[in-house]
Motif scaffolding. Sequence first.
Motif, mmCIF file in Angstrom:
data_model
loop_
_atom_site.group_PDB
_atom_site.id
_atom_site.type_symbol
_atom_site.label_atom_id
_atom_site.label_comp_id
_atom_site.label_asym_id
_atom_site.label_seq_id
_atom_site.Cartn_x
_atom_site.Cartn_y
_atom_site.Cartn_z
ATOM 1 N N VAL A 34 38.602 36.742 37.737
ATOM 2 C CA VAL A 34 38.088 37.566 38.843
ATOM 3 C C VAL A 34 39.137 38.592 39.262
ATOM 4 C CG1 VAL A 34 37.350 37.502 41.272
ATOM 5 C CG2 VAL A 34 36.508 35.779 39.654
ATOM 6 N N PHE A 35 40.385 38.152 39.383
ATOM 7 C CA PHE A 35 41.462 39.037 39.807
ATOM 8 C C PHE A 35 41.642 40.189 38.817
ATOM 9 C CE2 PHE A 35 45.902 40.336 39.784
ATOM 10 C CZ PHE A 35 46.061 40.708 41.110
ATOM 11 N N GLU A 36 41.738 39.888 37.533
ATOM 12 C CA GLU A 36 41.971 40.931 36.531
ATOM 13 C C GLU A 36 40.797 41.894 36.422
ATOM 14 O OE1 GLU A 36 43.280 38.953 32.955
ATOM 15 O OE2 GLU A 36 45.295 38.642 33.795
ATOM 16 N N LYS A 37 39.585 41.407 36.614
ATOM 17 C CA LYS A 37 38.427 42.311 36.613
ATOM 18 C C LYS A 37 38.541 43.293 37.781
ATOM 19 C CE LYS A 37 33.429 42.472 36.655
ATOM 20 N NZ LYS A 37 32.181 41.753 36.892
ATOM 21 N N ALA A 38 38.977 42.811 38.938
ATOM 22 C CA ALA A 38 39.092 43.670 40.124
ATOM 23 C C ALA A 38 40.198 44.705 39.977
ATOM 24 C CB ALA A 38 39.325 42.828 41.372
ATOM 25 N N GLY A 40 41.549 45.671 37.079
ATOM 26 C CA GLY A 40 41.331 46.468 35.880
ATOM 27 C C GLY A 40 42.396 46.344 34.809
ATOM 28 N N ARG A 41 43.156 45.261 34.838
ATOM 29 C CA ARG A 41 44.189 45.059 33.819
ATOM 30 C C ARG A 41 44.651 43.611 33.831
ATOM 31 N NH1 ARG A 41 49.676 45.632 36.158
ATOM 32 N NH2 ARG A 41 49.468 46.213 38.327
ATOM 33 N N THR A 42 45.378 43.255 32.790
ATOM 34 C CA THR A 42 45.961 41.921 32.706
ATOM 35 C C THR A 42 47.196 41.854 33.598
ATOM 36 O OG1 THR A 42 45.172 41.675 30.451
ATOM 37 C CG2 THR A 42 46.969 40.229 31.124
ATOM 38 N N VAL A 43 47.288 40.809 34.378
ATOM 39 C CA VAL A 43 48.421 40.617 35.285
ATOM 40 C C VAL A 43 48.919 39.179 35.126
ATOM 41 C CG1 VAL A 43 49.146 40.536 37.707
ATOM 42 C CG2 VAL A 43 47.543 42.290 36.954
#
Length: 181
Positions: A34-38, A40-43
């Motif tokens: 969910v976080f990466e979709k929001a 917009g990148r890999t974290v």
Amino acid sequence: MKATSLAVPEVILFEPQVFGDARGFFLESFNQTVFEKAVGRTVSFVQDNHSKSTRHVLRGLHYQLSQTQGKLVRVVSGEVFDVAVDLRRSSPTFGQWVGALLTEQNKHQLWIPEGFAHGFVVLSEYADFLYKTTDYYSPASERCLAWNDPDIGIEWPIDGLPELSEKDQSGSPLHAAECFD
């Protein structure tokens, strides 16, 4: 989890779905997908930090020139006003700030990406503040932006002067700060 971009769009407010009853509550505080979709990148997060501060303590505005840190921040007890300032010279929002109220009641989280200065002021008697970072703390590359720089114009919701560390008392104004390209 609801994700909302603020006036500086890379800074994102996360509002978890809270399931509560007479026994208490349950929420999912982090979900990588969910976080990466929001954002917009890999974290990848490498460090979790916890600070406890009393009313009118202002911490910040901090950033690191190398080993830059993205931060996902939240309050587990108390209430803070949390601020991010864009320090990316190439950004159309360079020098602009956004803020959000983070409380134990609203359970909101704020994503502050790399390239931003970050700080908060405690509005309650005390606050427990948690944050995940994308790189490790590096004292040699840490910098501090002046919390009260009139060129930035942060509207801190307190009367009078905050309580500051020595480091935070000597923050640089934006015009003299080391920034990002």
